[in-house]
Design an enzyme around this catalytic site. Structure first.
Site, PDB file in Angstrom:
ATOM      1  N   SER A 405      32.270  70.918  33.343  1.00  0.00           N
ATOM      2  CA  SER A 405      32.094  69.460  33.330  1.00  0.00           C
ATOM      3  C   SER A 405      31.617  68.784  34.415  1.00  0.00           C
ATOM      4  O   SER A 405      31.596  67.442  34.293  1.00  0.00           O
ATOM      5  CB  SER A 405      33.397  69.136  32.609  1.00  0.00           C
ATOM      6  OG  SER A 405      34.307  69.379  33.477  1.00  0.00           O
ATOM      7  N   HIS A 426      26.943  71.828  28.789  1.00  0.00           N
ATOM      8  CA  HIS A 426      28.077  71.037  28.821  1.00  0.00           C
ATOM      9  C   HIS A 426      28.614  70.779  27.505  1.00  0.00           C
ATOM     10  O   HIS A 426      28.101  69.633  26.999  1.00  0.00           O
ATOM     11  CB  HIS A 426      28.327  69.958  29.989  1.00  0.00           C
ATOM     12  CG  HIS A 426      29.517  69.198  29.826  1.00  0.00           C
ATOM     13  ND1 HIS A 426      29.776  67.672  30.202  1.00  0.00           N
ATOM     14  CD2 HIS A 426      30.752  69.633  29.709  1.00  0.00           C
ATOM     15  CE1 HIS A 426      30.935  67.337  30.007  1.00  0.00           C
ATOM     16  NE2 HIS A 426      31.649  68.595  29.789  1.00  0.00           N
ATOM     17  N   GLU A 438      25.515  68.355  26.543  1.00  0.00           N
ATOM     18  CA  GLU A 438      24.813  67.885  27.943  1.00  0.00           C
ATOM     19  C   GLU A 438      24.092  68.996  28.459  1.00  0.00           C
ATOM     20  O   GLU A 438      24.674  70.137  28.733  1.00  0.00           O
ATOM     21  CB  GLU A 438      25.499  67.314  28.993  1.00  0.00           C
ATOM     22  CG  GLU A 438      26.162  65.918  28.674  1.00  0.00           C
ATOM     23  CD  GLU A 438      26.908  65.374  29.927  1.00  0.00           C
ATOM     24  OE1 GLU A 438      27.736  66.043  30.176  1.00  0.00           O
ATOM     25  OE2 GLU A 438      26.415  64.141  30.195  1.00  0.00           O
ATOM     26  N   ASN A 476      30.649  62.122  31.817  1.00  0.00           N
ATOM     27  CA  ASN A 476      31.877  61.884  32.553  1.00  0.00           C
ATOM     28  C   ASN A 476      31.645  61.001  33.946  1.00  0.00           C
ATOM     29  O   ASN A 476      32.633  60.211  34.341  1.00  0.00           O
ATOM     30  CB  ASN A 476      32.459  63.405  33.151  1.00  0.00           C
ATOM     31  CG  ASN A 476      32.848  63.862  31.893  1.00  0.00           C
ATOM     32  OD1 ASN A 476      33.347  63.427  30.919  1.00  0.00           O
ATOM     33  ND2 ASN A 476      32.934  65.363  32.023  1.00  0.00           N
TER      34      ASN A 476
END
Ligand code: T1G
Length: 698
Positions: A405, A426, A438, A476
């Site tokens: 991540s 991801h 992702e 993130n």
């Protein structure tokens, strides 16, 4: 005659065929063609008209691309009224998806037949509007108010058999739409069946519309189209048809002029555009039939479940037979959900878990896999060992993917002799439920490996977004910034509970602190420790109150207490009394005198931080376009869909005002509030993020 509607005579029947691929949207040419076709059938003395669609579907609705442009006559209400008023018998034959204006056209015909796989619906509220061509007036007359309210306020599609039960269609026949339509029309003519204008049917019985309106408004979490549609249906029970149509038009235009309509239409087109990248044009993905998953924890089991449900075979590698069996148990648990929802039946369940899934404890089992994805512990050394093994075992051309991540995919790729085959995929937990994927492209990732990542995402029903390599990729990285903005407001005087409430009122399903409790406070704790170990910038405003919460064993829902006390259950919003004293002590320690925050300022700062970091992510090329960031936040972070995404919201708010705020806050904290160069550029040039989306599409 326009060629958007074909015309032919079969005896007494005039056949109007929609030929406007890909979905027979009711654009201007189609509307003109329908008006001309009905008139021609009448002039020629036909006895009946059959309307059906060529290609995949009957009309799938108005042409959404026309929204926001000046309306071109004939409008769809006029076309529907013209069809219904024809003295001829008018029949619809439906297949594919008769949606929105498509179903409204069908309801203006006198009889409706469909193939068994046809689906119908009035999904307009999902676009921020409401059925605007008589759907709110005709559907209640045909199916009753309860069913009409359910379909119109949810926008859900129903299958032909349910539509038959509700009286929306009259007949279901298997076969080609043209043939079954012709046979049905002939039968009706032979029976001398009467015309059945729906507008002449009895006004439907009312229900407690205020109660329905209020409950629908609450469920909408700020989206107003479903509740407004209730009032249009109410008009069908209180006003004569023509008046009801006027009321529907008024409410339709009210919604057409809202930011929510712009946000939802932006989301509709962006979720389709996001996987359309110039660099993928003409690039063939590699073979994708058998995949390997390394690590059967929550993430690995979720990924394996998604792959199994999409028809792929999966070899799941764990450290020991017991761990592998435990992973299989998790997968079975995930599949139980699909079984309950009717996505699979018991037979599929057995096939998926006993045939399509193979457990292994030796890397050798992955030697024939087309793609292997690791979901092992989030430590670089562990990942490097995995990729060293994969490099030795996997067949040439196998795609080697990491589910990390935030770790550096370039560094992972460098552990192999085939960095061109390495990519980041991801997933978001739970991986068989969350739609966002992702696709993280490293420096040497080959184009056909990127295409394979997108092909896997499509196969798994994901919304795939291309991301570059940086700490946190797109989602993130942006989350970390707007979460920090919230932490700063805590230090300066706001409470986590006020912040959560303000953002839930803005439209988030959960505020940032409730989300942190759900994800586990230990995750943020680990990130803060990692960033401090890497050398936190001295200008960053660090805080330790949340660490103390974790040191006391409060990790959120999984330990029963975090920012909230979950004794009353997972949806509790009872503040944990240990929290505010920790925050007050932190403020005192840092010499901060707390101040009041209004909800408006909380939202403004939170959103400005999100927009500013998003602009940096686009400006640095980590995200290809602004819409890529919008789709990431919509499908991975609970951003309210009716606002279109943070950068659509920013365009609608006005970029100059946002930049002014950021610049004024930068005076107090130049580090955190450093304006994004792209934001400054757009404001200086008088452009918007959407201008960038349009330029990328050109
Ligand atoms: N208008 C314009 N373009 C549309 C469209 C529409 N209604 N529907 C789909 N497209 C485009 C889509 O952008 C994509 O384009 C291509 O068609 C294939 O779509 C008065 C005002 C029908 C179930 O809300 O739900 O009627 O990316 O990839 O997966 O009351 O499209 O190829 O360039 O989604 O097979 C109401 C919206 C409109 C239906 C097919 N109707 N569409 O799904 O293909 S408002 C809707 C869908 C209205 C009236 C009001 C789905 C689909 P591109 P796709 P699909």
């Amino acid at each position: 005659m326009t060629d958007a509607i074909g015309y032919e005579r079969i005896g007494d029947i005039a056949v109007l065929k929609a030929q406007n691929p890909p979905v027979n949207a009711l654009g201007y040419d189609v509307r003109v063609g329908l008006m001309e076709g009905i008139a021609r059938a009448e002039d020629e003395g036909a006895k009946a008209v059959l309307i059906y669609g060529e290609g995949n579907t009957y009309f799938a609705g108005a042409d959404i691309r026309e929204f926001g442009q000046p309306p071109k006559s004939p409008g769809l209400p006029e076309v529907c009224d013209r069809i219904e008023a024809s003295p001829l018998l008018v029949v619809s034959s439906m297949h594919g998806t008769a949606l929105g204006g498509g179903l409204e056209v069908a309801l203006s015909t006198h009889y409706r037949i469909a193939v068994p796989t046809a689906r119908v619906g009035l999904p307009e509220v999902l676009l921020g509007i409401l059925p605007g061509a008589g759907g709110t007036q005709r559907l209640p007359r045909v199916a009753g108010v309860e069913a009409a309210l359910d379909l119109i306020t949810t926008g859900r599609h129903i299958r032909a058999d349910e539509a038959l039960k509700l009286g929306i269609i009259d007949r279901i026949e298997d076969g080609a739409p043209r043939e079954i339509g012709l046979a049905y029309t002939k039968e009706l003519l032979d029976q001398n069946a009467p015309r059945r204008p729906v507008s002449e049917m009895e006004a439907p019985e009312p229900v407690d519309f205020d109660a329905v309106h209020d409950s629908v408004l609450k469920k909408g979490r700020g989206q107003i189209s479903p509740a407004t549609a209730v009032r249009a249906v109410q008009a069908a029970t209180e006003l004569p048809f023509a008046e009801g149509m006027k009321r529907e038009r008024e409410l339709f235009m009210e919604l057409m002029n809202t930011d929510q309509r712009q946000g939802l239409i932006h989301a509709f087109f962006s979720e389709r555009a996001v996987s359309k990248l110039p660099e993928l044009k003409g690039v063939e993905p590699r073979r994708l039939a058998a995949i390997g998953v390394i690590g059967g924890g929550t993430m690995g089991a979720g990924i394996a479940t998604a792959a199994l449900l999409s028809g792929l075979t999966v070899t799941l590698l764990e450290m020991s037979p017991e761990a592998a069996e435990a992973a299989k148990g998790r997968i079975k648990g995930n599949l139980q959900g699909a079984l309950k929802r009717g996505k699979i039946d018991q037979a599929n369940f057995e096939t998926l878990t006993e045939k399509s899934l193979t457990l292994a404890t030796d890397y050798d089992a992955l030697k024939d896999a087309d793609l292997v994805i690791e979901a092992v512990f989030e430590e670089m050394d562990v990942k490097k060992k995995v990729f060293t093994q994969l490099d030795a075992v996997c067949k040439p051309g196998a795609v080697l993917a990491t589910n990390t991540s935030y770790l550096d995919v370039n560094e992972i790729a460098a552990m192999t002799k085939r960095p061109q085959d390495v990519i980041g995929l991801h997933f978001f937990s739970p991986a068989h439920v969350m739609k966002l994927l992702e696709v993280v492209v490293a420096d040497e990732t080959a184009p056909d490996v990127v295409a394979t990542g997108f092909a896997l995402g499509k196969r798994l029903g994901k919304i795939s977004v291309r991301a570059g390599v940086c700490d946190g990729f797109i989602g993130n990285r942006i989350l970390s910034t707007y979460r920090t903005a919230a932490d700063h407001m805590i230090l300066d005087g706001a409470s986590p509970y006020q912040i959560d409430k303000a953002l839930e009122d803005f439209g988030f399903a959960m505020g940032p602190f409730a989300v942190a409790d759900l994800a586990g406070l230990d995750i943020g704790w680990a990130v803060r420790k990692r960033k401090r170990a890497e050398g936190l910038d001295p200008r960053a405003r660090d805080s330790a109150y949340a660490d103390k919460l974790c040191e006391d064993g409060h990790f959120g829902q999984k330990t029963g207490k975090g920012y909230y006390d979950y004794a009353a259950g997972p949806r509790s919003r009872v503040p944990n009394p240990d929290v505010m004293p920790l925050i007050e002590a932190e403020r005192a320690e840092q010499g901060i005198t707390p101040r009041e925050f209004t909800d408006e300022e909380i939202v403004r700062r939170y959103m400005a931080a999100m927009v500013n970091e998003s602009a940096k992510v686009v400006g640095e090329g980590i995200a290809r376009r602004p819409l890529d960031v919008d789709m990431t936040l919509l499908f991975g972070y609970g951003f309210p869909r009716y606002r279109g995404g943070p950068l659509k919201w920013a365009d609608l708010e006005g970029l100059p005002g946002l930049l002014d705020d950021i610049r004024s806050w930068a005076k107090e904290d130049p580090y955190f509030w450093e304006p994004a160069p792209l934001l400054e550029k757009l404001v200086a040039e008088g452009r918007t993020f959407d201008d960038l989306n349009k330029e990328a599409a050109a």
